[in-house]
Design a protein around this motif. Structure first.
Motif, PDB file in Angstrom:
ATOM      1  N   ASN A 305       0.945  -1.307  -0.072  1.00 11.92           N
ATOM      2  CA  ASN A 305       0.025   0.102   0.197  1.00 11.92           C
ATOM      3  C   ASN A 305       0.437   1.368   0.242  1.00 11.92           C
ATOM      4  N   LEU A 306       1.866   1.036   1.007  1.00  4.79           N
ATOM      5  CA  LEU A 306       2.856   2.541   0.797  1.00  4.79           C
ATOM      6  C   LEU A 306       3.140   2.873  -0.877  1.00  4.79           C
ATOM      7  N   ALA A 308       2.913   3.368  -4.493  1.00  4.30           N
ATOM      8  CA  ALA A 308       1.480   4.042  -5.615  1.00  4.30           C
ATOM      9  C   ALA A 308       2.236   3.511  -7.054  1.00  4.30           C
ATOM     10  N   ASN A 309       3.682   2.983  -6.761  1.00  3.59           N
ATOM     11  CA  ASN A 309       3.253   2.845  -8.592  1.00  3.59           C
ATOM     12  C   ASN A 309       4.845   1.351  -8.176  1.00  3.59           C
ATOM     13  N   TRP A 328      10.644   4.968  -6.211  1.00  5.12           N
ATOM     14  CA  TRP A 328       9.024   4.737  -6.061  1.00  5.12           C
ATOM     15  C   TRP A 328       8.888   5.864  -5.554  1.00  5.12           C
ATOM     16  N   GLU A 329       7.124   5.923  -5.725  1.00  6.42           N
ATOM     17  CA  GLU A 329       6.699   7.140  -5.422  1.00  6.42           C
ATOM     18  C   GLU A 329       5.810   6.465  -3.783  1.00  6.42           C
ATOM     19  N   LEU A 330       5.940   7.344  -3.209  1.00  7.82           N
ATOM     20  CA  LEU A 330       5.626   6.442  -1.557  1.00  7.82           C
ATOM     21  C   LEU A 330       3.750   7.565  -1.167  1.00  7.82           C
ATOM     22  N   ASP A 331       3.087   6.866  -1.085  1.00  7.00           N
ATOM     23  CA  ASP A 331       2.127   7.637  -1.133  1.00  7.00           C
ATOM     24  C   ASP A 331       1.507   8.048   0.587  1.00  7.00           C
ATOM     25  N   ASP A 333      -0.889  10.209   1.214  1.00  7.20           N
ATOM     26  CA  ASP A 333      -1.996  10.136   1.981  1.00  7.20           C
ATOM     27  C   ASP A 333      -2.107   8.688   3.007  1.00  7.20           C
ATOM     28  N   TYR A 334      -1.070   7.548   2.396  1.00  2.10           N
ATOM     29  CA  TYR A 334      -0.700   6.401   2.880  1.00  2.10           C
ATOM     30  C   TYR A 334      -0.344   6.678   4.598  1.00  2.10           C
TER      31      TYR A 334
END
Length: 342
Positions: A305-306, A308-309, A328-331, A333-334
């Protein structure tokens, strides 16, 4: 296991590059590690050259010197910073870390860690679920029962997965050499890619060397070591065929790559204990890398979940991108929804 947690570490350079990584899976000690990063390591690194990765690693290392606290706290803190620095280096150079560290391949198989004991455990259902997630295989838990009973469980996992399903087993240092050797004899026909940490911790190097000499199943260990020198002893003294050193538990990618160099010189293959966000780049970069490990989404929702890509799996393999650094793109909102400290 009731909680899953991690530390997101960011560093900023004067040129505006931001290195970002997450590492570690601590729980009760999470805030103590966070404090070590901010108050012991950060003051020593401010103003340093991020390209001087070896120097930055050495400057952070005193966080592990306090003999009155758990040394792993400092090691995870160092690993968090080391990974973020490497992400910044990759971004500054415009290159993904899998390529910067060697570029051997960009696709690598992803397997799950599972097979845990429980009253409601169903091996066939679990394996089917992992197949549905697109995973290439399973590192299956053994060691909680007598060798003959665990051999039957491993046989059930092989039946459920089929011949093309990657199957390793992990005893978590449960058995005597005699028991481990007995187990190996019972599963010799299952095409196991390795038997991990088969022997009890008190003298496991010598014990594993004994088991290794009695079986054709590759022996794997290294996650319980905290340094390149510790893994070097396993390798040089003939205790392992596969070394699964954990960068996030043991000082970061810089130290892991030292172990990988020793292993290559002795024809030992490299694995990595979980942490797929780091392990994927490390293992893809070298010719003797094996498989990236993850957990089922219920056991590790962070990986699933963390990021995003996170790439979709194709034939059980993860394709790493050409995005610079870790990529990595970290979310956000998460992170915000689950943050426990800032």
């Amino acid at each position: 296991m009731t909680h899953r947690s991690t530390i997101v570490t960011r560093i900023s350079t004067q040129e505006g590059v931001v290195g970002e990584a997450y590492a570690g899976d601590e729980d009760a000690s999470l805030l103590e590690i966070d404090d070590i990063i901010n108050h012991e390591i950060a003051p020593r690194l401010l103003g340093q050259d991020a390209f001087a990765t070896e120097l930055c690693w050495e400057l952070a290392r005193p966080a592990t010197f306090d003999i009155l606290r758990d040394r792993r706290l400092g090691l995870v803190a160092c690993a968090s910073v080391d990974a973020a620095i490497w992400d910044a280096v990759g971004k500054a150079l415009g290159q993904p870390l899998w390529r910067l560290w060697g570029g051997y391949r960009s696709r690598i198989p992803l397997i799950a860690i599972g097979g845990y004991y429980g009253e409601d455990a169903n091996i066939e259902t679990e394996v089917d679920g992992l197949r549905d997630l697109g995973l290439a295989g399973l590192k299956f838990k053994v060691g909680g029962l007598e060798p003959a009973e665990d051999a039957e469980r491993a046989r059930a996992a092989r039946r459920a997965g089929g011949d093309d399903f990657i199957l390793a087993v992990d005893a978590n240092q449960a058995w005597t050499p005699r028991q481990a050797t007995e187990f190996c004899g019972l599963v010799a026909d299952l095409d196991l890619v390795w038997l991990e940490e088969p022997c009890r911790w008190r003298n496991d190097l010598r014990a594993m060397r004994s088991v290794r000499s009695s079986t054709n199943i590759p022996i794997c260990a290294g996650q319980s070591e905290y340094s390149a020198s510790g893994c070097g002893e396993l390798i040089v003294r003939g205790a392992v065929d596969v070394c699964n050193f954990d960068a996030s538990w043991s000082g970061g990618p810089t130290e892991w790559r030292r172990v990988a160099s020793i292993a290559h010189a002795f024809d030992v293959r490299m694995a990595h204990h979980e942490e797929p966000q780091i392990a994927s780049h490390l293992l893809a970069s070298i010719p003797h890398g094996t498989y990236v490990e993850c957990f089922h989404p219920l056991r590790d929702p962070i990986w699933w979940n963390l990021i995003a890509n996170r790439p979709e799996l194709v034939d059980g393999e993860m394709e790493l991108s050409d995005r610079p650094g870790l990529g990595w793109e970290l979310d956000a909102d998460y992170i915000e929804a689950h943050r426990v400290a800032r």
